[in-house]
Design a protein around this motif. Structure first.
Motif, PDB file in Angstrom:
ATOM      1  N   ILE A  25      34.937  84.598   9.790  1.00  0.00           N
ATOM      2  CA  ILE A  25      34.554  84.618  11.199  1.00  0.00           C
ATOM      3  C   ILE A  25      34.239  83.198  11.631  1.00  0.00           C
ATOM      4  O   ILE A  25      33.491  82.478  10.961  1.00  0.00           O
ATOM      5  N   PHE A  26      34.820  82.794  12.775  1.00  0.00           N
ATOM      6  CA  PHE A  26      34.635  81.461  13.334  1.00  0.00           C
ATOM      7  C   PHE A  26      34.234  81.570  14.793  1.00  0.00           C
ATOM      8  O   PHE A  26      34.591  82.543  15.469  1.00  0.00           O
ATOM      9  N   ASP A  27      33.514  80.551  15.299  1.00  0.00           N
ATOM     10  CA  ASP A  27      33.277  80.511  16.736  1.00  0.00           C
ATOM     11  C   ASP A  27      34.483  79.855  17.406  1.00  0.00           C
ATOM     12  O   ASP A  27      35.442  79.447  16.729  1.00  0.00           O
ATOM     13  N   LEU A  28      34.446  79.751  18.719  1.00  0.00           N
ATOM     14  CA  LEU A  28      35.606  79.205  19.443  1.00  0.00           C
ATOM     15  C   LEU A  28      35.808  77.711  19.213  1.00  0.00           C
ATOM     16  O   LEU A  28      36.863  77.172  19.522  1.00  0.00           O
ATOM     17  N   ASN A  29      34.807  77.039  18.656  1.00  0.00           N
ATOM     18  CA  ASN A  29      34.955  75.621  18.318  1.00  0.00           C
ATOM     19  C   ASN A  29      35.531  75.426  16.927  1.00  0.00           C
ATOM     20  O   ASN A  29      35.703  74.299  16.477  1.00  0.00           O
ATOM     21  N   GLY A  30      35.795  76.540  16.227  1.00  0.00           N
ATOM     22  CA  GLY A  30      36.358  76.462  14.894  1.00  0.00           C
ATOM     23  C   GLY A  30      35.328  76.354  13.786  1.00  0.00           C
ATOM     24  O   GLY A  30      35.682  76.172  12.629  1.00  0.00           O
ATOM     25  N   LYS A  31      34.045  76.490  14.129  1.00  0.00           N
ATOM     26  CA  LYS A  31      32.981  76.411  13.117  1.00  0.00           C
ATOM     27  C   LYS A  31      32.900  77.736  12.361  1.00  0.00           C
ATOM     28  O   LYS A  31      32.821  78.802  12.965  1.00  0.00           O
ATOM     29  N   PHE A  32      32.886  77.643  11.020  1.00  0.00           N
ATOM     30  CA  PHE A  32      32.759  78.841  10.197  1.00  0.00           C
ATOM     31  C   PHE A  32      31.398  79.470  10.447  1.00  0.00           C
ATOM     32  O   PHE A  32      30.374  78.794  10.458  1.00  0.00           O
ATOM     33  N   ILE A  33      31.393  80.812  10.630  1.00  0.00           N
ATOM     34  CA  ILE A  33      30.158  81.538  10.894  1.00  0.00           C
ATOM     35  C   ILE A  33      29.741  82.364   9.680  1.00  0.00           C
ATOM     36  O   ILE A  33      28.617  82.279   9.219  1.00  0.00           O
ATOM     37  N   ASN A  34      30.655  83.189   9.167  1.00  0.00           N
ATOM     38  CA  ASN A  34      30.318  84.072   8.059  1.00  0.00           C
ATOM     39  C   ASN A  34      31.571  84.815   7.616  1.00  0.00           C
ATOM     40  O   ASN A  34      32.649  84.627   8.180  1.00  0.00           O
ATOM     41  N   TYR A  35      31.396  85.669   6.622  1.00  0.00           N
ATOM     42  CA  TYR A  35      32.449  86.578   6.172  1.00  0.00           C
ATOM     43  C   TYR A  35      32.099  87.989   6.624  1.00  0.00           C
ATOM     44  O   TYR A  35      30.921  88.350   6.670  1.00  0.00           O
ATOM     45  N   ALA A  36      33.109  88.788   6.936  1.00  0.00           N
ATOM     46  CA  ALA A  36      32.888  90.203   7.194  1.00  0.00           C
ATOM     47  C   ALA A  36      32.828  90.917   5.847  1.00  0.00           C
ATOM     48  O   ALA A  36      33.474  90.514   4.881  1.00  0.00           O
ATOM     49  N   GLU A  37      32.051  91.978   5.799  1.00  0.00           N
ATOM     50  CA  GLU A  37      31.889  92.737   4.561  1.00  0.00           C
ATOM     51  C   GLU A  37      32.955  93.819   4.481  1.00  0.00           C
ATOM     52  O   GLU A  37      33.158  94.580   5.428  1.00  0.00           O
ATOM     53  N   ASN A  38      33.638  93.898   3.358  1.00  0.00           N
ATOM     54  CA  ASN A  38      34.658  94.924   3.140  1.00  0.00           C
ATOM     55  C   ASN A  38      33.950  96.198   2.700  1.00  0.00           C
ATOM     56  O   ASN A  38      33.350  96.238   1.631  1.00  0.00           O
ATOM     57  N   ILE A  39      34.002  97.248   3.544  1.00  0.00           N
ATOM     58  CA  ILE A  39      33.299  98.482   3.214  1.00  0.00           C
ATOM     59  C   ILE A  39      34.244  99.603   2.806  1.00  0.00           C
ATOM     60  O   ILE A  39      33.803 100.607   2.266  1.00  0.00           O
ATOM     61  N   GLU A  40      35.523  99.451   3.053  1.00  0.00           N
ATOM     62  CA  GLU A  40      36.562 100.387   2.624  1.00  0.00           C
ATOM     63  C   GLU A  40      37.827  99.574   2.425  1.00  0.00           C
ATOM     64  O   GLU A  40      37.893  98.421   2.830  1.00  0.00           O
ATOM     65  N   PRO A  41      38.863 100.167   1.831  1.00  0.00           N
ATOM     66  CA  PRO A  41      40.080  99.379   1.580  1.00  0.00           C
ATOM     67  C   PRO A  41      40.629  98.640   2.803  1.00  0.00           C
ATOM     68  O   PRO A  41      41.117  97.529   2.670  1.00  0.00           O
ATOM     69  N   VAL A  42      40.554  99.203   3.969  1.00  0.00           N
ATOM     70  CA  VAL A  42      41.089  98.521   5.161  1.00  0.00           C
ATOM     71  C   VAL A  42      40.076  98.524   6.308  1.00  0.00           C
ATOM     72  O   VAL A  42      40.438  98.584   7.475  1.00  0.00           O
ATOM     73  N   ARG A  43      38.793  98.442   5.965  1.00  0.00           N
ATOM     74  CA  ARG A  43      37.751  98.458   6.990  1.00  0.00           C
ATOM     75  C   ARG A  43      36.692  97.410   6.649  1.00  0.00           C
ATOM     76  O   ARG A  43      36.213  97.343   5.533  1.00  0.00           O
ATOM     77  N   TRP A  44      36.349  96.600   7.659  1.00  0.00           N
ATOM     78  CA  TRP A  44      35.353  95.548   7.491  1.00  0.00           C
ATOM     79  C   TRP A  44      34.254  95.726   8.512  1.00  0.00           C
ATOM     80  O   TRP A  44      34.453  96.337   9.549  1.00  0.00           O
ATOM     81  N   GLN A  45      33.112  95.147   8.205  1.00  0.00           N
ATOM     82  CA  GLN A  45      32.033  95.151   9.184  1.00  0.00           C
ATOM     83  C   GLN A  45      31.300  93.827   9.130  1.00  0.00           C
ATOM     84  O   GLN A  45      31.220  93.184   8.085  1.00  0.00           O
ATOM     85  N   TRP A  46      30.789  93.419  10.283  1.00  0.00           N
ATOM     86  CA  TRP A  46      30.029  92.188  10.389  1.00  0.00           C
ATOM     87  C   TRP A  46      28.726  92.522  11.100  1.00  0.00           C
ATOM     88  O   TRP A  46      28.728  93.197  12.133  1.00  0.00           O
ATOM     89  N   ASN A  47      27.620  92.053  10.584  1.00  0.00           N
ATOM     90  CA  ASN A  47      26.319  92.372  11.150  1.00  0.00           C
ATOM     91  C   ASN A  47      25.915  91.461  12.305  1.00  0.00           C
ATOM     92  O   ASN A  47      24.797  91.558  12.816  1.00  0.00           O
ATOM     93  N   GLY A  48      26.788  90.574  12.720  1.00  0.00           N
ATOM     94  CA  GLY A  48      26.496  89.688  13.847  1.00  0.00           C
ATOM     95  C   GLY A  48      25.640  88.490  13.483  1.00  0.00           C
ATOM     96  O   GLY A  48      25.136  87.792  14.358  1.00  0.00           O
ATOM     97  N   LYS A  49      25.496  88.237  12.178  1.00  0.00           N
ATOM     98  CA  LYS A  49      24.672  87.109  11.729  1.00  0.00           C
ATOM     99  C   LYS A  49      25.542  86.005  11.145  1.00  0.00           C
ATOM    100  O   LYS A  49      26.624  86.264  10.631  1.00  0.00           O
TER     101      LYS A  49
END
Length: 64
Positions: free
Chosen positions: A7-31
């Motif tokens: 996950i990146f912001d619009l300036n290209g700064k790395f924010i975090n990784y999304a968590e893989n919770i199923e084979p083709v499903r990810w979630q991000w807690n907004g942090k």
């Protein structure tokens, strides 16, 4: 194949990784990687295959 979702912001700064919770499903807690909620705005999700190839990009909007 397996994917990593970065996950990146619009300036290209790395924010975090999304968590893989199923084979083709990810979630991000907004942090960011420091555990602090990000400000509202548009963020870019970059899907990267195990081979290192960028599969695709999507956007997500954070609304508070």
């Amino acid at each position: 194949s397996e994917f990593t979702v970065e996950i990146f912001d619009l300036n290209g700064k790395f924010i975090n990784y999304a968590e893989n919770i199923e084979p083709v499903r990810w979630q991000w807690n907004g942090k960011n990687e420091n555990g602090i909620f990000v400000p509202f705005g548009i963020y870019i999700l970059r899907f990267i295959a195990d081979s290192g190839e960028v599969s695709h990009k999507e956007t997500v909007v954070v609304i508070k």
